[in-house]
Motif scaffolding. Structure first.
Motif, PDB file in Angstrom:
ATOM      1  N   UNK A  74       0.830  -1.206   0.000  1.00 22.26           N
ATOM      2  CA  UNK A  74       0.000   0.000   0.000  1.00 22.26           C
ATOM      3  C   UNK A  74       0.867   1.260   0.000  1.00 22.26           C
ATOM      4  N   UNK A  75       0.354   2.330  -0.573  1.00 20.57           N
ATOM      5  CA  UNK A  75       1.111   3.580  -0.553  1.00 20.57           C
ATOM      6  C   UNK A  75       1.259   4.120   0.868  1.00 20.57           C
ATOM      7  N   UNK A  76       2.244   4.956   1.072  1.00 19.37           N
ATOM      8  CA  UNK A  76       2.431   5.605   2.365  1.00 19.37           C
ATOM      9  C   UNK A  76       1.271   6.567   2.605  1.00 19.37           C
ATOM     10  N   UNK A  77       0.759   6.575   3.829  1.00 20.37           N
ATOM     11  CA  UNK A  77      -0.315   7.494   4.194  1.00 20.37           C
ATOM     12  C   UNK A  77      -0.339   7.665   5.703  1.00 20.37           C
ATOM     13  N   UNK A  78      -0.955   8.749   6.131  1.00 23.10           N
ATOM     14  CA  UNK A  78      -1.148   8.977   7.563  1.00 23.10           C
ATOM     15  C   UNK A  78      -2.373   8.240   8.077  1.00 23.10           C
ATOM     16  N   UNK A  79      -3.362   8.074   7.199  1.00 19.47           N
ATOM     17  CA  UNK A  79      -4.623   7.432   7.572  1.00 19.47           C
ATOM     18  C   UNK A  79      -5.015   6.436   6.488  1.00 19.47           C
ATOM     19  N   UNK A  80      -5.346   5.220   6.925  1.00 17.04           N
ATOM     20  CA  UNK A  80      -5.834   4.170   6.030  1.00 17.04           C
ATOM     21  C   UNK A  80      -7.288   3.885   6.385  1.00 17.04           C
ATOM     22  N   UNK A  81      -8.124   3.775   5.360  1.00 19.32           N
ATOM     23  CA  UNK A  81      -9.556   3.526   5.549  1.00 19.32           C
ATOM     24  C   UNK A  81      -9.981   2.244   4.861  1.00 19.32           C
ATOM     25  N   UNK A  82     -10.850   1.496   5.515  1.00 19.94           N
ATOM     26  CA  UNK A  82     -11.533   0.360   4.905  1.00 19.94           C
ATOM     27  C   UNK A  82     -12.992   0.472   5.306  1.00 19.94           C
ATOM     28  N   UNK A  83     -13.888   0.452   4.334  1.00 18.68           N
ATOM     29  CA  UNK A  83     -15.310   0.477   4.693  1.00 18.68           C
ATOM     30  C   UNK A  83     -16.046  -0.601   3.902  1.00 18.68           C
ATOM     31  N   UNK A  84     -16.569  -1.556   4.646  1.00 18.62           N
ATOM     32  CA  UNK A  84     -17.308  -2.689   4.082  1.00 18.62           C
ATOM     33  C   UNK A  84     -16.600  -3.365   2.923  1.00 18.62           C
ATOM     34  N   UNK A  85     -15.355  -3.749   3.164  1.00 17.26           N
ATOM     35  CA  UNK A  85     -14.613  -4.474   2.137  1.00 17.26           C
ATOM     36  C   UNK A  85     -14.725  -5.988   2.313  1.00 17.26           C
ATOM     37  N   UNK A  86     -15.427  -6.438   3.346  1.00 17.58           N
ATOM     38  CA  UNK A  86     -15.432  -7.853   3.697  1.00 17.58           C
ATOM     39  C   UNK A  86     -16.470  -8.650   2.905  1.00 17.58           C
ATOM     40  N   UNK A  87     -16.280  -8.725   1.594  1.00 18.28           N
ATOM     41  CA  UNK A  87     -17.251  -9.432   0.767  1.00 18.28           C
ATOM     42  C   UNK A  87     -17.019 -10.938   0.732  1.00 18.28           C
ATOM     43  N   UNK A  88     -15.854 -11.384   1.211  1.00 18.13           N
ATOM     44  CA  UNK A  88     -15.569 -12.814   1.276  1.00 18.13           C
ATOM     45  C   UNK A  88     -14.585 -13.064   2.418  1.00 18.13           C
ATOM     46  N   UNK A  89     -14.477 -14.329   2.816  1.00 15.90           N
ATOM     47  CA  UNK A  89     -13.529 -14.685   3.872  1.00 15.90           C
ATOM     48  C   UNK A  89     -12.097 -14.393   3.429  1.00 15.90           C
ATOM     49  N   UNK A  90     -11.808 -14.606   2.157  1.00 26.30           N
ATOM     50  CA  UNK A  90     -10.462 -14.360   1.640  1.00 26.30           C
ATOM     51  C   UNK A  90     -10.101 -12.878   1.750  1.00 26.30           C
ATOM     52  N   UNK A 105      -7.478  -8.450   4.539  1.00 29.56           N
ATOM     53  CA  UNK A 105      -7.584  -7.141   5.194  1.00 29.56           C
ATOM     54  C   UNK A 105      -6.975  -7.184   6.584  1.00 29.56           C
ATOM     55  N   UNK A 106      -7.178  -8.271   7.304  1.00 20.49           N
ATOM     56  CA  UNK A 106      -6.595  -8.405   8.649  1.00 20.49           C
ATOM     57  C   UNK A 106      -5.074  -8.373   8.570  1.00 20.49           C
ATOM     58  N   UNK A 107      -4.506  -9.076   7.615  1.00 13.85           N
ATOM     59  CA  UNK A 107      -3.047  -9.077   7.454  1.00 13.85           C
ATOM     60  C   UNK A 107      -2.549  -7.693   7.032  1.00 13.85           C
ATOM     61  N   UNK A 125     -22.692  -7.619   8.378  1.00 16.79           N
ATOM     62  CA  UNK A 125     -21.736  -8.231   7.447  1.00 16.79           C
ATOM     63  C   UNK A 125     -21.119  -9.467   8.095  1.00 16.79           C
ATOM     64  N   UNK A 126     -21.400 -10.621   7.524  1.00 11.57           N
ATOM     65  CA  UNK A 126     -20.965 -11.880   8.144  1.00 11.57           C
ATOM     66  C   UNK A 126     -19.449 -12.003   8.218  1.00 11.57           C
ATOM     67  N   UNK A 127     -18.730 -11.498   7.257  1.00 12.01           N
ATOM     68  CA  UNK A 127     -17.283 -11.683   7.240  1.00 12.01           C
ATOM     69  C   UNK A 127     -16.529 -10.720   8.154  1.00 12.01           C
ATOM     70  N   UNK A 128     -17.210  -9.741   8.715  1.00 10.96           N
ATOM     71  CA  UNK A 128     -16.494  -8.805   9.593  1.00 10.96           C
ATOM     72  C   UNK A 128     -16.024  -9.499  10.872  1.00 10.96           C
ATOM     73  N   UNK A 129     -16.776 -10.460  11.365  1.00  6.28           N
ATOM     74  CA  UNK A 129     -16.345 -11.199  12.554  1.00  6.28           C
ATOM     75  C   UNK A 129     -15.160 -12.101  12.225  1.00  6.28           C
ATOM     76  N   UNK A 130     -15.129 -12.627  11.009  1.00  8.92           N
ATOM     77  CA  UNK A 130     -13.989 -13.425  10.574  1.00  8.92           C
ATOM     78  C   UNK A 130     -12.743 -12.532  10.494  1.00  8.92           C
ATOM     79  N   UNK A 131     -12.908 -11.300   9.979  1.00  7.04           N
ATOM     80  CA  UNK A 131     -11.817 -10.323   9.952  1.00  7.04           C
ATOM     81  C   UNK A 131     -11.284 -10.091  11.367  1.00  7.04           C
ATOM     82  N   UNK A 132     -12.184  -9.842  12.310  1.00  6.97           N
ATOM     83  CA  UNK A 132     -11.780  -9.583  13.693  1.00  6.97           C
ATOM     84  C   UNK A 132     -11.072 -10.798  14.291  1.00  6.97           C
ATOM     85  N   UNK A 133     -11.605 -11.985  14.049  1.00  2.54           N
ATOM     86  CA  UNK A 133     -10.986 -13.220  14.549  1.00  2.54           C
ATOM     87  C   UNK A 133      -9.565 -13.355  14.005  1.00  2.54           C
ATOM     88  N   UNK A 134      -9.382 -13.116  12.710  1.00  4.95           N
ATOM     89  CA  UNK A 134      -8.054 -13.221  12.094  1.00  4.95           C
ATOM     90  C   UNK A 134      -7.117 -12.145  12.629  1.00  4.95           C
TER      91      UNK A 134
END
Length: 198
Positions: A105-121, A126-128, A150-159
């Motif tokens: 990813x490019x250098x930044x002061x702030x990184x945003x993700x909003x509802x990117x969890x469309x699949x477990x992959x 995203x967690x990594x 969003x079902x995959x958001x809990x998987x994101x948190x778990x990972x």
């Protein structure tokens, strides 16, 4: 950033929608972003948060997505608003885990993700990515917005917990108007029934 055969040549309708979490992310930028911050949005879709950051004076905004149509929408809006010099778009695949700094990813002061969890992959990728940003980019902030349904958001948190040594303090924080991030990582839970469309 990443130009690979996996880049989308067939537009994904999900990438052309402004989801409730993107609306909340844009509102949070208005309330809590320092205008001197550079911003990188992952899975930008049509780019409401990226465009909002530019409108607030961010000197450089990176809008990334795997879908090239989404990136074209952001480029078109940036051109129309005379922000072409401040908004850069690029293909970035959150599912690619072994990327070096050049392809990362490019250098930044702030990184945003909003509802990117469309699949477990994507959620795992995203967690990594979040972990890599927080551990390698001193002083950066990561704000993650996800609807509560969003079902995959809990998987994101778990990972993410697993990667960070099962940190029990990592949790979704319900969005409340006027309450912003308390630390460098903000996991903001969105109740879509309360999001304003006005």
């Amino acid at each position: 950033l990443i130009n690979s055969p996996s880049s989308s040549s067939n537009p994904n309708f999900l990438a052309t929608q402004v989801w409730p979490s993107a609306r909340v992310a844009a509102q949070c930028l208005i309330q809590f972003m320092d205008p001197s911050w550079s911003v990188c949005e992952f899975g930008c879709g049509p780019g409401l948060p990226s465009l909002t950051a530019a409108s607030l004076g961010s000197p450089l905004v990176h809008a990334t997505d795997l879908d090239t149509l989404a990136l074209e929408l952001v480029q078109s809006a940036a051109l129309e608003q005379n922000w072409k010099e401040r908004i850069q778009t690029s293909v970035f695949d959150l599912t690619r885990r072994n990327v070096d700094e050049q392809d990362g990813p490019p250098q930044a002061d702030l990184y945003l993700l909003s509802d990117v969890f469309e699949s477990a992959k994507v959620a795992e990728g995203a967690a990594h990515t979040v972990d890599r940003l927080l551990s390698s980019r001193e002083g950066c902030r990561v704000w993650v917005f996800a609807q509560s349904d969003r079902s995959q958001r809990e998987f994101f948190l778990e990972k993410l917990r697993e990667i960070q040594g099962n940190d029990p303090t990592l949790a979704w924080v319900p969005y409340k108007e006027g309450e912003g991030p308390q630390q460098s990582l903000w996991l903001c839970s969105i109740d879509e029934t309360t999001v304003s469309y006005g």
